[in-house]
Motif scaffolding. Structure first.
Motif, short mmCIF file in Angstrom:
data_model
loop_
_atom_site.label_atom_id
_atom_site.label_comp_id
_atom_site.label_asym_id
_atom_site.label_seq_id
_atom_site.Cartn_x
_atom_site.Cartn_y
_atom_site.Cartn_z
N LEU A 1 0.86 -1.19 0.00
CA LEU A 1 0.00 0.00 0.00
C LEU A 1 0.90 1.24 0.00
O LEU A 1 1.67 1.43 0.93
N ARG A 2 0.80 2.04 -1.05
CA ARG A 2 1.58 3.28 -1.12
C ARG A 2 0.64 4.46 -0.86
O ARG A 2 -0.46 4.53 -1.44
N ALA A 3 1.09 5.42 -0.06
CA ALA A 3 0.25 6.58 0.28
C ALA A 3 -0.07 7.41 -0.96
O ALA A 3 -1.19 7.91 -1.10
N ASP A 4 0.89 7.58 -1.88
CA ASP A 4 0.61 8.41 -3.06
C ASP A 4 -0.53 7.82 -3.89
O ASP A 4 -1.46 8.52 -4.29
N ASN B 1 -3.83 8.21 -2.08
CA ASN B 1 -4.34 9.58 -2.19
C ASN B 1 -4.95 9.84 -3.58
O ASN B 1 -5.98 10.52 -3.69
N ALA C 1 -0.42 4.27 6.20
CA ALA C 1 0.57 3.87 5.20
C ALA C 1 1.86 4.64 5.47
O ALA C 1 1.84 5.68 6.15
N ILE C 2 2.97 4.12 4.95
CA ILE C 2 4.24 4.88 4.99
C ILE C 2 3.96 6.26 4.40
O ILE C 2 3.31 6.39 3.36
N HIS C 3 4.46 7.31 5.07
CA HIS C 3 4.22 8.68 4.60
C HIS C 3 4.92 8.91 3.24
O HIS C 3 6.02 8.41 3.03
N PRO C 4 4.27 9.67 2.34
CA PRO C 4 4.90 9.92 1.03
C PRO C 4 6.33 10.48 1.14
O PRO C 4 7.15 10.22 0.27
N GLN D 1 1.24 8.16 7.20
CA GLN D 1 0.02 8.90 6.89
C GLN D 1 -1.16 8.01 7.30
O GLN D 1 -1.39 6.95 6.68
#
Lengths: 319, 319
Positions: free
Chosen positions: A187-190, A193, B243-246, B264
């Motif tokens: 799971l990537r925050a970017d 989002n 999630a890991i922060h960007p 995040q």
């Protein structure tokens, strides 16, 4: 410009985890469900059904447990009864069809959005089945206008709805949101989002449409499916003998010209694109497509004209 | 500078597919085997055993089938007999120990290199267990000097060899080559090329060492394991809630300073790094570590001194 009136979109479904290792949809649907529990009806401007499509695959963090759920929604498959020994995903497809459809019926949800991830560098891609499904095309136009931090594109499959095999074909209107690149199981925050923003904009558009506004049509760019290309393979073992060339990797939706490199063979040589026509590769090096024999798809780019739309004034049954 | 004489490295093993969905090692070992079959002894300057470590997991394109093979090589596990009902990977660990070891014996291969991929942005990372395993440290120094297109780093675990749980601990000398970022189940040409170059340089260094050259020591930068950080979790469901922060994603081996964002949360907030000490995160958002409860590792950066080395002149048994 033509003005079409279309039925209101009262019931929306948002589905995540149709592929159990595509994490963004799983976590976004869960977070939306948490918010819905907290805020109730005020959470969104219309009722939204939130669905985790493939609980067994989500638990295993795999694409599917027995067969690819997102190939099970043709009218032929959905009209064939299942038994206790049918693959889990076939039985689940029938359950989802009962819950969200039935496909091609009056009872189906008005709009279905299915959330996916890809390992390919596809930004935000809407996938739609039909050249005259105006709701999805309008939502695409809206996202393309509003989202500025990531490219937004449309992949138009263009096959009849009864042959459409994906979950979104169960709704009266529907599309997939395919967001990447993200490794499956990660799971990537970017990416989270981007998908969250795209969904919020889709809901915003639906709300605007339901309010009675005239929504201007116009022209939109689309990528029409042309064909799929497999990896080069060893003739004896059938194992792949090359990787996507570094100059093609991550270049989804960029023009592939005659002579451009396509594959880097393990033995060292480069294999180039030999056709006369410039085409647009996408789903380049998608993890799940190795087993399907697909290194990438090729599309033709085209422009679609969409009419202005307005919601139908409803007979509310008062007399 | 001290000059150490060390035994020649006559027998090398290169292993791929210890984790069955880490594709670069699988395809690189297969390509090297093809070349060895074609060219025979001339393929490399020393005999190399090429091993696919976990055939069952490779076939399934999964990390492992029953238990993580690369946690099965402690002396305790290897000295406990297996039965037919032991997990596949435990039985396979004993087979590999018989083939490449036994661990801590005269019969073990002189140097073992195990090939891995990570979804983290770790470039080329050598993993070594011991602060005085000079061969691996010299190979790291050589790669760091010669490879210019990708960062090269050393992750030093620093635990006794009998507790070392990874395959490379079976050789008299050994290291892992961890190359990323690459989604598991996907093969990227750039990552393949990095791993191929790193392996060729390692073989080149071994050949140089075996030839009798004095190889200069010096100082090398290393990252020493400090501790692991888990994802924030919901106290009831134990599911991850962030999630890991960007700003941390893809920043492996970059300094994490007090106050820097780490996570995040799905609910919107940012969680920051609160310790006093600057530390170096790595294995940031590695796919396989979700189930292990690891969002990333933290390391201290240090400088290691390594002696100059030269091969021992051997008693060839002539009298």
């Amino acid at each position: 410009m033509e003005l079409l009136t279309l039925p209101a979109l009262h019931r929306m479904a948002i589905c995540g985890g149709t592929h159990g290792n595509e994490m963004t949809g799983v976590y976004l649907v869960q977070e939306m469900a948490r918010r819905q529990k907290e805020e109730g009806e005020k959470a969104w401007p219309l009722p939204i059904m939130l669905v985790l499509s493939n609980p067994q695959a989500i638990k295993q963090c795999r694409r599917y447990s027995e067969t690819d759920l997102n190939r099970c929604f043709t009218s032929a498959i959905l009209s064939t009864p299942t038994t206790d020994s049918s693959p889990y995903e076939l039985r689940r497809a029938h359950e989802l069809n009962a819950l969200l459809g039935p496909k091609d019926s009056k009872e189906a949800v008005d709009i279905l959005c299915d959330l996916h991830n890809t390992t390919s560098n596809m930004g935000v891609t809407l996938i739609s089945y039909s050249l005259d499904e105006w709701i999805s095309l309008h939502i695409y136009k809206y996202l393309k206008m509003k989202m500025t931090s990531v490219p937004v594109r449309l992949f138009m499959v263009n096959i009849p709805n009864n042959e459409a095999y994906s979950l979104e074909s169960v709704g009266k209107n529907g599309f997939s949101l395919e967001v990447g690149p993200q490794p499956h199981g990660v799971l990537r925050a970017d990416i989270y989002n981007y998908m969250k923003e795209a969904l919020e904009l889709a809901i915003e558009w639906i709300s605007l449409f339901n309010s009675g506004a005239v929504i201007e049509g116009g022209e939109v760019e689309a990528h029409l499916f042309h064909k799929s290309i497999d990896y080069p393979r060893d003739p004896d073992s059938q194992q792949i003998s090359a990787a996507i060339h570094p100059q093609l990797q991550d270049q989804d939706f960029c023009c592939l010209k005659p002579g451009d490199p396509m594959f880097q063979c393990f033995s060292g040589e480069t294999m180039c694109y030999k056709e006369d026509e410039c085409l647009y590769p996408f789903f380049v090096n998608e993890c799940a497509y190795y087993e399907k024999g697909i290194a990438f798809h090729l599309a033709r780019k085209t422009t679609l004209k969409i009419p202005s739309v307005k919601v139908q004034i409803e007979d509310r049954g008062t007399s």
